[in-house]
Scaffold this active site. Structure first.
Site, PDB file in Angstrom:
ATOM      1  N   CYS A   1       0.715  -6.053   0.376  1.00 39.88           N
ATOM      2  CA  CYS A   1       1.858  -5.989   1.301  1.00 39.88           C
ATOM      3  C   CYS A   1       3.078  -5.341   0.658  1.00 39.88           C
ATOM      4  CB  CYS A   1       2.229  -7.385   1.778  1.00 39.88           C
ATOM      5  SG  CYS A   1       0.890  -8.216   2.624  1.00 39.88           S
TER       6      CYS A   1
ATOM      7  N   HIS B   1       9.263  -7.183   4.805  1.00 41.56           N
ATOM      8  CA  HIS B   1       7.858  -7.378   5.166  1.00 41.56           C
ATOM      9  C   HIS B   1       7.759  -8.543   6.149  1.00 41.56           C
ATOM     10  CE1 HIS B   1       3.673  -8.023   5.155  1.00 41.56           C
ATOM     11  NE2 HIS B   1       3.703  -9.094   4.389  1.00 41.56           N
TER      12      HIS B   1
ATOM     13  N   ASN C   1       1.487  -9.440  11.149  1.00 39.79           N
ATOM     14  CA  ASN C   1       1.683  -9.027   9.762  1.00 39.79           C
ATOM     15  C   ASN C   1       0.819  -7.782   9.522  1.00 39.79           C
ATOM     16  OD1 ASN C   1       1.357  -8.727   6.978  1.00 39.79           O
ATOM     17  ND2 ASN C   1       1.372 -10.922   6.569  1.00 39.79           N
TER      18      ASN C   1
END
Ligand code: UT7
Length: 357
Positions: free
Chosen positions: A141, A284, A314
């Site tokens: 990520c 994020h 996500n």
């Protein structure tokens, strides 16, 4: 105006050889000149998930803030390459440049199409990039923010002029959409984002402070086992889990909440910038509760910490560039502002990048 090695005109503010390792005579700034993103057409709602696993819209919204996510049409071959190509094309068009103007492309992904070649090469081929260097970077990520820091310093150092940084991930291919996988499958979605960075004679523009960190001891909190040897000691080796993301959600949640605050503090301190001086925190999107806790910790108003997780879930490496593109297109991120990119995830990794735009 003189020409570079490839016969292209260059602006004359100190650029030398152009792509692939020339050096620029003077110090340069770095600016973001374009962005683009892509979400697959297929929308997977919480109600769709209710039909295939023991979960509820209420549980998912309350624990994550997510209502829906987009996923690739895997049966028709839609995955990282195709999403990345859409995002790169859109970013090039936004920057009003063509594939030949790129000197380097970095694709941040943990879902590359093949072991070889790099997905960046495949995306470049789709879009008609013929000479720029290209490679993939995997920091899960945090990948896009790692790649942004790298691209910036390569441009600032004088070796490259125009760099495309992509964040593309297709986690739907690594999910178990059954009750056994419900703790993980509900949060992830697929997407691609791209930003184009270019040298500018305005030396005020660029990164004011950055950080890249990792703690390999935490690898086992998010991993994708390929063979039976990949499971951590003490964990049952289950063949049905091969090729599927294994995540200790609660441990990652705890890590993320503390890391988020520490990372913001570290970056502000390095840049000698106060939280109120930052126009936008582009974070994020891992869980709405993690984002809200950061807002509260630093007393940030809703319009300073962007949230789109409710619509997209996500999206791993695509999360930050997707937010950036949406914010730029909405006119909420623009020249003259200070913005901070922040991400954390598998590895465990975490990274930040504080910009003067
Ligand atoms: O992007 C990079 C990294 N990833 C993250 O940042 C993710 C961070 N973690 C999270 O967002 C949260 O941990 C999750 C959303 C993944 C999970 O939420 P949680 O509040 O931490 O739940 P949990 O895993 O502690 O599970 C609590 C309970 C369990 O039931 P019992 O054992 O208490 O009876 C789970 O079985 O909730 C159950 N559960 C579910 N129930 C309904 C887990 N997933 C689901 C589900 N629907 N989808």
């Amino acid at each position: 105006m003189s020409q570079d090695l490839h016969g292209r005109p260059h602006s004359g503010f100190g650029f030398g050889a152009g792509a692939g390792g020339g050096t620029f005579a003077g110090r340069v700034g770095v600016e973001i000149v374009g962005s683009g993103s892509y979400l697959p057409q297929r929308v997977l709602t919480n109600q769709d998930l209710e039909k295939v696993m023991d979960t509820s819209d209420e549980w998912i919204v309350q624990r994550t803030g997510i209502r829906e996510r987009h996923i690739c049409d895997a049966a028709n071959g839609e995955a990282t390459k195709r999403m990345g190509a859409h995002a790169l094309r859109r970013a090039l068009s936004d920057a009003k440049i063509g594939p030949d103007d790129l000197d380097l492309m970095i694709c941040a992904t943990m879902t590359g199409e093949m072991n070889c070649p790099a997905t960046a090469n495949l995306i470049g081929h789709e879009v008609g990039v013929k000479r720029a260097g290209s490679f993939d970077l995997n920091a899960a990520c945090s990948g896009f923010v790692y790649a942004v820091n790298l691209a910036h310093d390569l441009i600032r150092g004088g070796a490259y002029r125009t760099v495309a940084v992509m964040g593309v991930d297709c986690l739907s291919t690594l999910m178990d959409y059954s009750t056994a996988g419900r703790g993980t499958a509900i949060i992830f979605g697929d997407a691609a984002g791209c930003a184009i960075f270019r040298a500018t004679p305005d030396t005020r523009k660029g990164i004011l402070a950055q950080a890249m960190h990792a703690d390999g001891e935490g690898w086992k909190e998010i991993f994708v086992p390929r063979t039976m040897h990949d499971f951590p000691a003490g964990q049952a080796c289950d063949p049905s889990k091969l090729g599927k993301v294994q995540m200790n959600g609660a441990a990652v949640f705890k890590f993320a909440v503390s890391t988020f605050s520490n990372l913001i503090e570290e970056t502000l301190e390095k840049g000698n910038v106060k939280p109120e001086e930052v126009d936008m925190f582009i974070c994020h999107q891992s869980n709405m509760r993690i984002l809200k806790s950061a807002r509260e910790r630093f007393g940030l108003s809703e319009d300073k910490l962007y949230i789109n997780i409710d619509r997209v879930g996500n999206t791993v490496g695509a999360s930050v560039p997707l937010c950036l593109d949406e914010l730029r297109k909405a006119g909420k991120v623009r020249e003259g502002q200070k913005v901070m990119f922040l991400a954390f995830g598998g590895g465990l990794t975490w990274a930040s990048s504080l910009w003067q735009l």
